[in-house]
Design an enzyme around this catalytic site. Sequence first.
Site, PDB file in Angstrom:
ATOM      1  N   MET A   1       0.852  -1.208   0.000  1.00 56.40           N
ATOM      2  CA  MET A   1       0.000   0.000   0.000  1.00 56.40           C
ATOM      3  C   MET A   1       0.881   1.248   0.000  1.00 56.40           C
ATOM      4  O   MET A   1       1.874   1.297   0.702  1.00 56.40           O
ATOM      5  CB  MET A   1      -0.885   0.010   1.246  1.00 56.40           C
ATOM      6  N   CYS A   2       0.526   2.208  -0.816  1.00 56.35           N
ATOM      7  CA  CYS A   2       1.277   3.447  -0.872  1.00 56.35           C
ATOM      8  C   CYS A   2       0.321   4.548  -1.289  1.00 56.35           C
ATOM      9  O   CYS A   2      -0.769   4.289  -1.772  1.00 56.35           O
ATOM     10  CB  CYS A   2       2.408   3.383  -1.907  1.00 56.35           C
ATOM     11  N   GLY A   3       0.744   5.781  -1.080  1.00 50.44           N
ATOM     12  CA  GLY A   3      -0.075   6.920  -1.500  1.00 50.44           C
ATOM     13  C   GLY A   3       0.596   7.683  -2.615  1.00 50.44           C
ATOM     14  O   GLY A   3       1.769   8.044  -2.511  1.00 50.44           O
TER      15      GLY A   3
END
Lengths: 502, 359
Positions: B1-3
């Site tokens: 997960m990353c933004g």
Amino acid sequence: MVRNFPPDFVVRVDKEACINCLRCVRECPFGVHEYDKEKKKWKRHHEKCVACLRCAYMCPTQAISIERSPMEYSPHPVWTNRVRKDIKTQAETGSVILTAMGNELPYLNYFDHLVLDACQVTNPSIDPLREPMELRTYLGRKPEKVDLDEYDGVELKTKIAPNLKLETPIMFAHMSYGSISIEAQLSMARAAKEVGTYMGTGEGGMHRDLYPYADHIITQVASGRFAVHEEYLKRGAAIEIKIGQGAKPGIGGHLPGTKVTAEISETRMIPEGSDAISPAPHHDIYSIEDLSRLIYALKEATRYKKPVFVKIAAVHNVAPIAVGIIRAGADAVVLDGFRGGTGAAPQVHRDHHGIPIEVAIASVDQRLREEGIRHWGSIIASGGIRSSADVAKAIALGADAVYIGTAALIALGCTVCKKCYTGKCPWGIATQVPELRKRLNPDEGARRAANLLKAWSHELKEILGALGLNSIESLRGNRDRLRGVGLSDVDLEVLGVKPAGR
Amino acid sequence: MCGLGGIFNREGRRIPGDDIITMARMMRDRYDGRGGGFAGYGIYPKYAEYYALHLFFRDEEAKEATEEFLKDRVAIIKDEEVPMRSIKEIPKENIVWRYFVEVPHRFKSRKDCAALEEDYIIETVFTINDEIDGAFVASSGKNMGVFKATGMPDDVARMYKVEKYKAYCWITHGRFPTNTPGWWGGAHPFNLLDWSVVHNGEISSYGTNRRYLEAHGYKCRLLTDTEVVAYLFDLLVRKQGLSLRTAAIALTPPFWKHIDRMPEPKRSIYTALRMTYAPAMLNGPFAIIVANRDTMVGLNDRIKLRPLIAAKSGEFVYIASEEAAIREIQPELEKLWAPRAGNPVIARLHDDVREEVIH
């Protein structure tokens, strides 16, 4: 001299169950069961039994069972029973030992030491029942890049060389008409057409009954050049030049004249009853440039509309040879590993020549990439592919598609009794004897052969889903998704695979 | 997960880094502090014609070795330490230096001098990353730069004083690493020449893509799957001359069942692209934003396994992992939408933003 040669198998018959119907006598092509009507006595010739299990499954009262013979020589780790029997056979006959199917010696099977990855949390696995999952594969030369003219509409400027379109990366290997029956070939041809893949003719030409399936058939040009003529080449979907075979690298083939029936003689274009001899080398190919000439002669003859493949046995120097073949103009190189099957081969060649298919795929794929020509041709792997897992591993190592021979025959009823070369196949596959051929119904055979392809394709989709991929091309050459278990550092280096845990 | 976040001004007007920092901050629960970064285009107008090399050095020794190597290869017009604040949140594990360099004149007379120059810079970058211990090139484009480190994106921004730079295109990334260790070089954006990539997800086809790129002379040594995205864009668009739309067809092609239903000549074109670029196909769950000097592209995998939202407001185009990140900096939007799986959203300078329909 006493023939101190214990049989491999013993036939056990439940006398209470036996109804003396003589079905076993009719079923066994090797003459194991003998009944003396006058004396009303049975004699079972155990030494002739090959454990094909035909009689056991045809006996209406299930009275027969076949067992391994308990009688063996005194155990010895070096002078095994097989070694001793081989020596005795040769002492008796003075001949080369003939056998069939693939390599029997317990070499390391790399497939069984490679494991596939699976998704957990960070990359979701994909459910093939819900999401599209693609197995389509194109075999043949690909361009380095695609040029489009995007100014005035969109126009494709790059010419794409002819490719074979496979809906699953599994094809039926070349097994000739002659080595197997037309019923067996028909079964595979129908299955190939139904599933959207291909079968190979082998060197035996294309029987007219196969014409309706010709667009799913790869024709073969081998050293005997049997059946090769313009119409034959044009009729098939692709052409394969056979240089060698994994089961017998470096030697030719021999179909005895007794098997050259009228129909085989017509298909192969040779006189009835004459021996069909395929020389060890092609006598017009003594070098790579000669091979190139044949490749282009075949392309010329078919107006550059058919891909031309070249099949070789996987041998020590397979990588540079395969590179040479691709540079010589082949659209695919077929690598046949040393576990590849055959209808007839000298045991010494079958068991001692060539290398495993796994390492051949890995080294050829790597070398083609190093030379920047991986896209010039496809890699088709064959020889000992037993399951969808083997297919997935072969593709992850770098193959584009695989051929299956033995597995296809097993689907048709073969029990791997290794007596194909006798022409007396009890299951009606590797035979031309009309009574035996009747045992294989091509409708049933086609259904089973197609089922095998469908089952493996289904499993391949599940494997891809577990890997988080939705297309087979993302597995091709993706050795990151393999790990080795119990392999040496050198093996891992050759395979280009990390050990489990890294 | 990353933004992920991206802001692009279609008229090339430069804005300070504040908005992109806010965008990153809004996606706080998408990263864990083991990597944050920013790329800005248009930040060095005074040196716009030179390649701006941002370098990380583990120590003075690595810096000296690199400078020794650079001196022989390129003309250094100017070099200086990248201005940085000392902050307690991020221990300073690297010396960060920038070099504005020019390629020697020997290519100038050649017709294809631009391409040769770029290849020369790429070779320079690969050599430093590969052969000089403790040195790493964070970015190598013209009039742009990458600022990244192991930390939360807003701490990284504070450390590099990102708010003081002005750019017409900003992209950002907050990292939650799951496959490779966190180190400054492993933070996003990944850059090569003008290409910068931020990526959320996993390239499950990495092994296939990497070996395809290696056969074309690229060296994948960053211990992460994201770098292949930057190199694939470089290969397909810069070297092979595909349009961005066509490159997207190669990288996230439609499914065969859709291609089979296309009218000719479209079907042949898509078939040719899929056959040819099979080893370039990006597979696995991902959302990426790719930028270069005149474009910003947002792209999802073929079944959209990671979020990606696009929006437009006047001259500005926004792409982010979350709608909130966009709304926070621009509540008034003309349009906000979730691009379809595999369709690239392409924003170009002096042009409109479009979701190219390839799926």
